[in-house]
Design a protein around this motif. Structure first.
Motif, short mmCIF file in Angstrom:
data_model
loop_
_atom_site.label_atom_id
_atom_site.label_comp_id
_atom_site.label_asym_id
_atom_site.label_seq_id
_atom_site.Cartn_x
_atom_site.Cartn_y
_atom_site.Cartn_z
N LEU A 65 96.82 26.09 44.50
CA LEU A 65 95.73 25.91 43.66
C LEU A 65 96.62 26.24 42.21
CD1 LEU A 65 92.69 25.28 43.45
CD2 LEU A 65 92.36 27.61 43.29
N GLN A 168 89.64 26.25 51.59
CA GLN A 168 90.14 25.94 50.41
C GLN A 168 88.94 25.78 49.57
OE1 GLN A 168 92.20 22.09 50.64
NE2 GLN A 168 94.01 23.20 51.78
N GLU A 169 87.55 25.50 49.99
CA GLU A 169 86.61 25.19 49.07
C GLU A 169 86.14 26.86 48.67
OE1 GLU A 169 81.95 23.58 49.01
OE2 GLU A 169 83.50 23.32 50.79
N TYR A 172 88.80 27.89 46.02
CA TYR A 172 88.54 27.20 44.61
C TYR A 172 87.32 27.68 43.84
CZ TYR A 172 87.01 23.53 41.60
OH TYR A 172 86.44 22.77 40.34
N ASP A 173 86.20 28.03 44.65
CA ASP A 173 85.04 28.47 44.00
C ASP A 173 85.14 29.93 43.27
OD1 ASP A 173 83.50 26.29 44.43
OD2 ASP A 173 82.69 26.96 46.54
N LEU A 176 87.35 29.52 40.29
CA LEU A 176 86.60 28.97 39.24
C LEU A 176 85.69 30.16 38.85
CD1 LEU A 176 85.52 26.72 37.68
CD2 LEU A 176 83.85 26.25 39.45
N ILE A 190 91.55 23.62 36.42
CA ILE A 190 91.85 24.06 37.96
C ILE A 190 92.43 22.80 38.64
CG2 ILE A 190 91.27 25.20 39.81
CD1 ILE A 190 89.40 26.90 38.60
N PRO A 194 93.92 21.88 46.93
CA PRO A 194 92.72 22.67 47.27
C PRO A 194 91.58 21.94 46.41
CG PRO A 194 94.25 24.12 47.34
CD PRO A 194 94.80 23.02 46.64
N ALA A 195 91.63 22.18 45.01
CA ALA A 195 90.71 21.62 44.00
C ALA A 195 90.49 20.19 44.15
CB ALA A 195 91.42 22.02 42.48
N THR A 198 88.13 19.83 47.36
CA THR A 198 86.94 20.43 47.01
C THR A 198 86.15 19.43 46.15
OG1 THR A 198 87.76 22.68 47.26
CG2 THR A 198 85.67 22.32 46.48
#
Length: 760
Positions: A65, A168-169, A172-173, A176, A190, A194-195, A198
């Motif tokens: 990421l 990965q989700e 990412y979250d 963020l 981002i 992974p981004a 997602t």
């Protein structure tokens, strides 16, 4: 006429059975899962995936990421404080292996013959002089410059490496959430794999809902504008809906996930499943209008007897055309090929059984309603004009078609393959913007890795790695090449005075190399090199950073690296996302060719069987060949590339296009059998079945055309191409095929020949 045929006799069991099957498959939709890993587009046995996994098992993935922070000067006190806060929070994210930012990257310096390893940014400068001093240090630091900070200091990166099997989700979250937790004037983006996975997963789910809804609404509007009867709208529309449910449910039933290109499945089902109901309802309208003395059962039975054979063979041939995707290397292409084929088979069964069964239960439309039935005047006018042109200028039509095909064929040689995953998003998408900034300022967003095995402390091995790096840096698209050789050269600058023999060079002996590494360990962390070399210094990685993901650029780099591997036995593997998608480019071409050949040959053979004539196969091939050539010509002329979406266009259009030809030939032969001349048979066919063919094409293009509203450019290109190819196939069927029939007069369409076949 007898009306107690199977469909009428068992109409209630048929309707109840269709309902129960649809309900059962609808329940399975709850188990749908989305897979956005681009690697899963291609088989796990492919050499590039095998080598990539081998490298990642040792060094971890290079596709982490990336948090980009953009401002006028990233060394300003507020910006650095924000970057530091975000970095510290990211270290605490579950699933993160390590974090690299300005505060984690190392600076190697020499002091009194010793090596001093310290963070690139030890403290946040508060004065202009301190900032200028730090700026110069970073410009001189090869471990930071163009990696975590741009040369113009307008951009800095926080690189997050994920642990194996991390969600990965979730990562990412969380990233963020952290960036939002520390707001500022700087722009934050981002990116990274992974981004990518997602966001595209969410976009696919969003697109599916919006596009399917739009396709169904468009289908409703087009159906109503043509039939102006509720039954003419409801029954074909119901077939489409139940077929979509069936087709999408096939994926979880077979244990498959929804991928980036699986969004095509429901649109394909809309395009194909609508056809059969249209022809049945058009025939029903014709019969109910011409003979009001028959009962609903008799009319329904007559519809089935008149059309079951051409519709059944059309459906079978369409299924065979779609199954051409089984020869494709793209895994999701094969999966949606199977799912679409099963959905079409179900729609065929529901159309041939369910629609007549339902019609037999309905009251016949009154004469007053028939008089109000709408017929597109512009369509009738166009078809009459077509029949006039075909009868009076058949040779001119063929000459124009040949000329257009030759021009398109020349343009088709300009078609290029695009396997760059970054192009899945629009240019203004945040993921695309992030990738663009990385490519322009921070060395590139894609990697190729070389796995080197041997004694990594041996200067011969290190110098060979350095030689490869120097050669690669000269290639277009290569922004940076990094290995332990670079790290040792950086160490030498700290330990050897500038101008001396050993400055900016790999040590000449193995012992000297080992000593450099030991000196680093005294003030630094040996784990800093874990992405470049293993613990025992027996395996090393050369990381090639690419700032231009164009297929031809990556192909050139990949070929150079593979050339090194052929002449050097210490290079055991070449992998990375860029290599995987470079190999995907080759598979796209091979898959396109194989699916076209399979579908084309299989379709022609089935047409030959249906009409018991080799010439029928040749006639059926004309619209398909013309549309394919024109389609690729449009791609070459417009710059639309062959990518993961457009790669499956051929099988889709073949399945649709052959439907037009069969319906035309079936009606034309019937007209000839009734005693009409060649010219009159063409006029009769074009003004009756031709109307259904044209409406079918318009309906299909309208349904498929909603893909232009997709958030992904490849899907928009697919919608454009599908429309061009389908309309070209329709025009070829309605003009080129009758022109050939008029000039060639094929015997299998001759009434005498037909009678003989029946007698036989």
């Amino acid at each position: 006429m007898k009306s107690d045929i199977f469909v009428i006799k068992y109409r209630w069991p048929i309707l109840i059975g269709c309902l129960l099957i649809t309900i059962f498959m609808g329940i399975q939709l709850r188990n749908i899962k989305i897979d956005t890993d681009p690697q899963n587009l291609i088989p796990s046995t492919m050499s590039s995936r095998v080598d990539t996994k081998k490298i990642e098992d040792i060094f971890g993935s290079n596709d982490g990421l990336i948090i980009l922070v953009s401002s006028k000067d990233v060394l300003s006190e507020k910006t650095l404080q924000r970057v530091k806060s975000i970095t510290e929070e990211c270290h605490r994210i579950s699933g993160i292996k390590n974090v690299i930012s300005l505060f984690d990257t190392k600076r190697i310096a020499g002091e009194n013959g010793s090596m001093i390893v310290s963070p690139a940014v030890k403290y946040i400068p508060t004065t202009q002089n301190a900032r200028d001093s730090l700026r110069q240090e970073l410009l001189d630091n090869e471990l930071a410059r163009d990696i975590v900070v741009s040369k113009d200091f307008g951009l800095t990166a926080i690189l997050l490496s994920l642990k194996p099997h991390a969600n990965q989700e979730t990562v990412y979250d969380k990233a963020l959430e952290i960036t939002n937790k520390y707001p500022g004037e700087e722009k934050v983006l981002i990116g990274g794999l992974p981004a990518f996975q997602t966001v595209i997963g969410r976009d696919v789910a969003k697109d599916n809902g919006i596009i399917i809804s739009m396709a169904l609404l468009v289908m409703l509007a087009v159906l109503y504008s043509f039939f102006r009867q509720l039954r003419g709208v409801f029954l074909p529309f119901a077939v489409v809906v139940v077929s979509i449910i069936f087709g999408m449910a096939v994926l979880p039933v077979l244990g498959w996930k929804v991928s980036v290109i699986s969004i095509l499945l429901p649109i394909m089902v809309v395009a194909f499943s609508n056809n059969y109901g249209l022809y049945l309802m058009a025939k029903y309208r014709e019969l109910s209008h011409s003979d009001q003395n028959k009962t609903a059962k008799e009319i329904a039975a007559e519809v089935v007897k008149a059309l079951y054979k051409p519709i059944f063979f059309t459906g079978l041939i369409t299924i065979v055309g779609i199954l051409g995707l089984l020869t494709h290397v793209l895994v999701p292409a094969r999966q949606i090929g199977i799912a679409a084929a099963l959905a079409i088979a179900y729609s065929l069964a529901v159309s041939l059984l369910g629609i007549p069964a339902a019609l037999s239960l309905m009251k016949l439309p009154p004469k007053s309603e028939n008089k109000k039935e709408f017929s597109w005047k512009f369509l009738d006018t166009m078809l009459r004009a077509m029949s006039h042109s075909v009868i009076h200028r058949p040779k001119l039509i063929l000459a124009i078609t040949l000329a257009a095909s030759i021009i398109a064929l020349v343009c088709a040689f300009g078609v290029k393959v695009d396997s760059n995953q970054e192009n899945i998003f629009a240019k203004n998408h945040p993921i695309s913007q992030c990738s663009s900034l990385i490519n322009k300022n921070l060395g590139g967003s894609q990697y190729i890795s070389m796995l080197v095995e041997g004694d990594i402390k041996d200067p011969k091995v290190l110098n060979r790695m350095q030689m490869y790096e120097d050669s690669l840096k000269k290639l277009p698209g290569v922004a940076r090449a990094t290995s332990m050789a670079d790290v040792l050269r950086t160490m030498s600058k700290a330990l050897v005075d500038k101008g001396d023999a050993g400055y900016d060079r790999i040590p000449e002996s193995r012992d000297a190399v080992a000593q450099y590494i030991e000196l680093y360990a005294m003030s630094g962390n040996p784990d800093d090199f874990e992405r470049l070399v293993d613990f025992n210094y027996e395996k090393a990685q050369v990381m090639i950073s690419i700032n231009d993901g164009a297929t031809e650029v990556v192909d050139n780099i990949n070929k150079t690296v593979k050339g090194f591997a052929k002449s050097d036995t210490t290079i055991k593997a070449v992998g990375g996302q860029a290599v995987i998608f470079n190999q995907l480019a080759t598979t796209i071409i091979n898959g396109q060719v194989s699916s076209i050949l399979f579908a084309f040959v299989a379709i022609i053979l089935l047409v030959i069987v249906l009409f018991r004539s080799f010439r029928a196969g040749l006639l059926a091939s004309i619209p398909l060949a013309v549309s394919m050539v024109l389609g690729f010509g449009v791609m070459g002329a417009s710059g639309i590339r062959l990518d993961i979406a457009t790669a499956i266009i051929s099988s889709i259009v073949m399945g649709t296009g052959v439907d037009f030809t069969i319906q035309f030939l079936w009606k034309y032969r019937s007209a000839r059998l009734s005693g009409l001349s060649y010219a009159d048979a063409i006029v009769n066919t074009l003004t009756t079945t031709g109307s259904a063919i044209a409406f079918n094409a318009i309906c299909v293009v309208s349904g498929f055309g909603v893909l232009v509203f997709s958030s992904m450019p490849p899907m928009k290109h697919l919608a454009i191409l599908f429309s061009v190819l389908t309309l070209a196939c329709m025009i070829a069927t309605l003009m080129v095929v009758p022109a050939v029939c008029l000039l060639w007069k094929p015997k299998f369409l001759d009434p005498i020949n037909t009678v003989k076949n029946h007698n036989t």
